[in-house]
Design a protein around this motif. Structure first.
Motif, PDB file in Angstrom:
ATOM      1  N   UNK A  72       0.864  -1.183   0.000  1.00  0.00           N
ATOM      2  CA  UNK A  72       0.000   0.000   0.000  1.00  0.00           C
ATOM      3  C   UNK A  72       0.899   1.231   0.000  1.00  0.00           C
ATOM      4  N   UNK A  73       0.725   2.084  -1.007  1.00  0.00           N
ATOM      5  CA  UNK A  73       1.474   3.342  -1.092  1.00  0.00           C
ATOM      6  C   UNK A  73       0.631   4.474  -0.504  1.00  0.00           C
ATOM      7  N   UNK A  74       1.234   5.276   0.346  1.00  0.00           N
ATOM      8  CA  UNK A  74       0.516   6.375   0.988  1.00  0.00           C
ATOM      9  C   UNK A  74       1.428   7.582   1.080  1.00  0.00           C
ATOM     10  N   UNK A  75       0.831   8.729   1.320  1.00  0.00           N
ATOM     11  CA  UNK A  75       1.603   9.974   1.386  1.00  0.00           C
ATOM     12  C   UNK A  75       2.331  10.095   2.719  1.00  0.00           C
ATOM     13  N   UNK A  76       3.602  10.475   2.653  1.00  0.00           N
ATOM     14  CA  UNK A  76       4.354  10.822   3.851  1.00  0.00           C
ATOM     15  C   UNK A  76       4.398   9.714   4.872  1.00  0.00           C
ATOM     16  N   UNK A  77       3.916  10.015   6.063  1.00  0.00           N
ATOM     17  CA  UNK A  77       3.865   9.044   7.147  1.00  0.00           C
ATOM     18  C   UNK A  77       2.452   8.472   7.197  1.00  0.00           C
ATOM     19  N   UNK A  78       2.230   7.239   6.732  1.00  0.00           N
ATOM     20  CA  UNK A  78       0.876   6.691   6.686  1.00  0.00           C
ATOM     21  C   UNK A  78       0.278   6.385   8.052  1.00  0.00           C
ATOM     22  N   UNK A  79       1.077   6.540   9.109  1.00  0.00           N
ATOM     23  CA  UNK A  79       0.548   6.384  10.457  1.00  0.00           C
ATOM     24  C   UNK A  79       0.093   7.688  11.072  1.00  0.00           C
ATOM     25  N   UNK A  80       0.222   8.795  10.329  1.00  0.00           N
ATOM     26  CA  UNK A  80      -0.141  10.117  10.840  1.00  0.00           C
ATOM     27  C   UNK A  80      -1.348  10.598  10.049  1.00  0.00           C
ATOM     28  N   UNK A  81      -2.558  10.427  10.615  1.00  0.00           N
ATOM     29  CA  UNK A  81      -3.810  10.720   9.915  1.00  0.00           C
ATOM     30  C   UNK A  81      -3.886   9.947   8.598  1.00  0.00           C
ATOM     31  N   UNK A  82      -3.311   8.745   8.553  1.00  0.00           N
ATOM     32  CA  UNK A  82      -3.230   8.015   7.294  1.00  0.00           C
ATOM     33  C   UNK A  82      -3.930   6.673   7.340  1.00  0.00           C
ATOM     34  N   UNK A  83      -3.579   5.835   6.378  1.00  0.00           N
ATOM     35  CA  UNK A  83      -4.298   4.591   6.142  1.00  0.00           C
ATOM     36  C   UNK A  83      -3.944   3.485   7.127  1.00  0.00           C
ATOM     37  N   UNK A  84      -2.892   3.685   7.914  1.00  0.00           N
ATOM     38  CA  UNK A  84      -2.496   2.643   8.864  1.00  0.00           C
ATOM     39  C   UNK A  84      -3.628   2.334   9.846  1.00  0.00           C
ATOM     40  N   UNK A  85      -4.359   3.332  10.280  1.00  0.00           N
ATOM     41  CA  UNK A  85      -5.445   3.096  11.235  1.00  0.00           C
ATOM     42  C   UNK A  85      -6.483   2.130  10.658  1.00  0.00           C
ATOM     43  N   UNK A  86      -6.923   2.401   9.410  1.00  0.00           N
ATOM     44  CA  UNK A  86      -7.937   1.542   8.790  1.00  0.00           C
ATOM     45  C   UNK A  86      -7.400   0.137   8.546  1.00  0.00           C
ATOM     46  N   UNK A  87      -6.142   0.032   8.122  1.00  0.00           N
ATOM     47  CA  UNK A  87      -5.556  -1.284   7.883  1.00  0.00           C
ATOM     48  C   UNK A  87      -5.399  -2.075   9.182  1.00  0.00           C
ATOM     49  N   UNK A  88      -4.976  -1.403  10.242  1.00  0.00           N
ATOM     50  CA  UNK A  88      -4.797  -2.090  11.525  1.00  0.00           C
ATOM     51  C   UNK A  88      -6.138  -2.570  12.078  1.00  0.00           C
ATOM     52  N   UNK A  89      -7.178  -1.753  11.905  1.00  0.00           N
ATOM     53  CA  UNK A  89      -8.498  -2.170  12.376  1.00  0.00           C
ATOM     54  C   UNK A  89      -9.008  -3.376  11.606  1.00  0.00           C
ATOM     55  N   UNK A  90      -8.688  -3.446  10.311  1.00  0.00           N
ATOM     56  CA  UNK A  90      -9.200  -4.537   9.473  1.00  0.00           C
ATOM     57  C   UNK A  90      -8.348  -5.802   9.580  1.00  0.00           C
ATOM     58  N   UNK A  91      -7.034  -5.650   9.578  1.00  0.00           N
ATOM     59  CA  UNK A  91      -6.151  -6.814   9.477  1.00  0.00           C
ATOM     60  C   UNK A  91      -5.314  -7.065  10.731  1.00  0.00           C
ATOM     61  N   UNK A  92      -5.295  -6.106  11.658  1.00  0.00           N
ATOM     62  CA  UNK A  92      -4.471  -6.233  12.850  1.00  0.00           C
ATOM     63  C   UNK A  92      -3.084  -5.636  12.645  1.00  0.00           C
ATOM     64  N   UNK A  93      -2.550  -5.035  13.678  1.00  0.00           N
ATOM     65  CA  UNK A  93      -1.253  -4.362  13.575  1.00  0.00           C
ATOM     66  C   UNK A  93      -0.131  -5.327  13.223  1.00  0.00           C
ATOM     67  N   UNK A  94      -0.232  -6.584  13.683  1.00  0.00           N
ATOM     68  CA  UNK A  94       0.834  -7.556  13.443  1.00  0.00           C
ATOM     69  C   UNK A  94       0.968  -7.904  11.962  1.00  0.00           C
ATOM     70  N   UNK A  95      -0.075  -7.631  11.176  1.00  0.00           N
ATOM     71  CA  UNK A  95      -0.037  -7.957   9.746  1.00  0.00           C
ATOM     72  C   UNK A  95       0.590  -6.849   8.913  1.00  0.00           C
ATOM     73  N   UNK A  96       1.004  -5.742   9.545  1.00  0.00           N
ATOM     74  CA  UNK A  96       1.486  -4.583   8.800  1.00  0.00           C
ATOM     75  C   UNK A  96       2.988  -4.405   8.960  1.00  0.00           C
TER      76      UNK A  96
END
Length: 420
Positions: A72-96
């Motif tokens: 997954x390509x995202x702008x800048x830091x994807x953990x700062x108001x980015x897509x990491x939150x949605x991915x972690x909620x769906x797949x779990x943090x350990x999968x990222x």
């Protein structure tokens, strides 16, 4: 494992991040990131639009192929108001496997040579723009992450007419060697322009207060005040015409001023309530009908290091020109008090608090609050303060009794006709 790679702010991908991209079986990202990535022919790709279908496609890929390598390509830091939150909620943090790049906010401030540890960062991407506007009005250094329908022009529109002394820095296509632009302008200038994508971030600055005078220990906005309901002596006022600190303490509790809020102080006098709300992080507007009162409010705001917009005029006439408040304090009004309370109660999103001395006006104020759909309550405040007497003894000095009435809007009720 899902690799989440930060890109697009001018920092090249690391060798291992580039390797993950080269080995990917599915790449998800905004069109500009996909085009810039130089993906191999035949690699499956998804252009990010609505997030839910993209997450479903990733889930299908991961579930159907144990050897799938999703990037997954995202702008800048994807953990700062980015897509990491949605991915972690769906797949779990350990999968990222997250590989951030430089955040766009950091890059924007770097371009203009300012620190940003004291900046307030607010996202307007897919969110209510009024929060960003109120933060920009209240704080001297704000970074706004933009989004569709929430770009420089939309942000500038209310700032151009309802905030003074603000400068916008519009950072476009940060990291793109051909398209990057960092432009300083007034809100009026930003409002008059058309803004094509991609605007990375908009900085809103009060240039007189943009540098914090002391070193910081905690990042973000300045820590809240160590105390509130300040003594009357902390404010300039005329003939003791000021909301006493006992009354102000309860009024602040019912107003609940906070970061992102807009609070009106009607019949402001010294502006003590507006100043206290601004000290607690809210944007504040003080309405005062006397010219010397307006000057006094501005002096009190400056003395306490906050910004309060002052409106010279009489309520309820001038209220129609103001943006919708979250909360309203009414400390004056005379014969017009019922009309003022009605006008404020119809537009307040959360609460209206009224301080008055006349017993005769209590029923009509309560009726005005209830008539606008607010749940009403109130108290009679009568305090006695310690006062010295000759002989090194102390007496109790009674202050004038004050009725404090309030109306709170039920959580499930929206304000009719509310706008930014």
């Amino acid at each position: 494992m899902i690799a989440v790679l930060g890109a697009g702010t001018g920092v090249p991908l690391s060798a291992d991040a580039q390797e993950a991209l080269d080995r990917a079986t599915l790449v998800v990202g905004a069109l500009r990131h996909l085009e810039a990535a130089g993906l191999p022919e035949g690699v499956a790709r998804i252009v990010l639009g609505p997030l839910a279908p993209a997450l479903d496609a990733v889930a299908e890929q991961v579930a159907g192929d144990e050897a799938a390598r999703v990037v997954v390509l995202a702008s800048g830091d994807p953990g700062f108001f980015g897509i990491v939150r949605a991915l972690a909620e769906r797949f779990g943090s350990a999968a990222l496997d997250v590989r951030p790049s430089a955040p766009s906010v950091a890059v924007a401030f770097a371009r203009i040579g300012l620190p940003w540890d004291d900046a307030v960062v607010v996202s307007a991407h897919g969110r209510d723009l009024r929060t960003a506007v109120n933060v920009c009005r209240a704080h001297p250094k704000v970074a706004v992450l933009t989004g569709p329908g929430a770009g420089p022009a939309e942000l500038a529109a209310p700032l151009a007419y309802y905030a003074s002394g603000r400068t916008l820095v519009v950072a476009t296509a940060l990291g793109d060697p051909e398209r990057e632009r960092v432009e300083w302008m007034s809100p009026q200038e930003a409002l008059a322009r058309e803004w094509p994508d991609p605007v990375s971030v908009v900085l809103c600055l009060d240039e007189k207060r943009v540098l914090s005078p002391t070193s910081r220990t905690v990042a973000g906005p300045a820590a809240g005040p160590g105390q509130w309901a300040l003594d009357e002596g902390e404010f300039s006022h005329r003939d003791s015409m000021i909301t006493k600190f006992e009354v102000r303490a309860l009024a602040l509790a019912k107003l609940g001023p906070r970061l992102g809020d807009l609070v009106w102080d009607i019949g402001a006098g010294s502006g003590s309530v507006a100043v206290e709300c601004a000290r607690l992080g809210a944007a504040a507007v003080a309405v005062e009908k006397t010219a010397d009162g307006v000057e006094r409010i501005q002096a009190n705001a400056q003395a306490h290091g906050v910004y309060v917009r002052t409106v010279h005029g009489a309520a309820p006439t001038v209220l129609s020109d103001l943006l919708e408040p979250d909360a309203v304090f009414i400390g004056g009004g005379g014969r017009e008090l019922p009309a003022i309370v009605t006008a404020c109660a119809r537009r307040a999103r959360r609460s209206v608090v009224v301080a008055l001395a006349a017993l005769d006006r209590v029923p009509e104020v309560r009726a005005a609050l209830a008539g606008a759909g607010l749940v009403t309550d109130g108290v009679l405040l009568q305090s006695s303060r310690l006062a010295p007497l000759p002989g090194d003894v102390t007496r109790l000095a009674a202050t004038n009794p004050v009725f404090l009435l309030w109306g709170l809007r039920p959580a499930d009720h929206e304000v009719e006709g509310a706008h930014l």
